[in-house]
Design an enzyme around this catalytic site. Sequence first.
Site, short mmCIF file in Angstrom:
data_model
loop_
_atom_site.label_atom_id
_atom_site.label_comp_id
_atom_site.label_asym_id
_atom_site.label_seq_id
_atom_site.Cartn_x
_atom_site.Cartn_y
_atom_site.Cartn_z
N LYS A 102 -5.81 -1.13 -2.55
CA LYS A 102 -4.54 -1.49 -2.22
C LYS A 102 -4.44 -2.81 -1.25
CE LYS A 102 -0.34 -0.20 0.59
NZ LYS A 102 0.50 1.04 1.28
N ASP A 157 -1.74 6.77 4.36
CA ASP A 157 -2.55 5.51 4.60
C ASP A 157 -3.17 5.84 6.19
OD1 ASP A 157 -1.34 5.09 2.18
OD2 ASP A 157 -1.06 2.90 2.89
N LYS A 196 -7.98 0.27 1.31
CA LYS A 196 -6.91 -0.82 1.71
C LYS A 196 -7.47 -1.78 2.56
CE LYS A 196 -2.25 -0.64 3.65
NZ LYS A 196 -1.13 0.42 4.29
#
Length: 215
Positions: free
Chosen positions: A183, A89, A151
């Site tokens: 996400k 990430d 995300k």
Amino acid sequence: MEMNKYIEHTLLKQDATKVELVKLFDEAKEYNFLGVCVNPVNVKLAAEYLKGTDIKIVTVVGFPLGQSTTESKVLETIDAIKNGADEIDMVINSGKLKDGDFDYIVNDISAVKGACQGRNLKVILETDLLSQDEIRTASNLCVQAGADFVKTSTGFVKNGVGAKVEDVKLMYETVKNAGLGVKASGGVRDKETALAMIEAGATRIGTSSGVKICS
């Protein structure tokens, strides 16, 4: 719905102890969460404790500000994978986005994706800092750069809200045709909120409240 299979059980605070991390790993095994998300220094420990399971080890790159050089993000990614990370990430450079330096953003993401060796790359947009137009633009740049997920948040913005339903929906609508996942992370602390995020299009939930959500 198997809620546990949306959850990336998360512990990213800077003073996390080994006792707290082991508790996180034990909970991940007990509830069979999809993954855990820890800082890079704790990836080896996660790999040790989760060996023999199918729980994904997720870590963060350029975290939490996104202001590392591309070269630093690439080196972090390579090191994390060597230590056992299954997914990365990374944090977008919000300043470059606001400057309209879109080539920088695409190249930054593409370089990290190239270092992922086929593993999933999620790009943290830090939606608390962005307008709706900027969220849409950032999501499109992630598609262009070859990311696997967008995300919402790091959870580290002062006075930030984190994931919001309207932002998740916008991100989903922007990337769905390209096949990217979404996400939702930051402020998802109960089942009702998690379900709202999933309804809006989230395919992953990053939270430190996985046990509460799934109990």
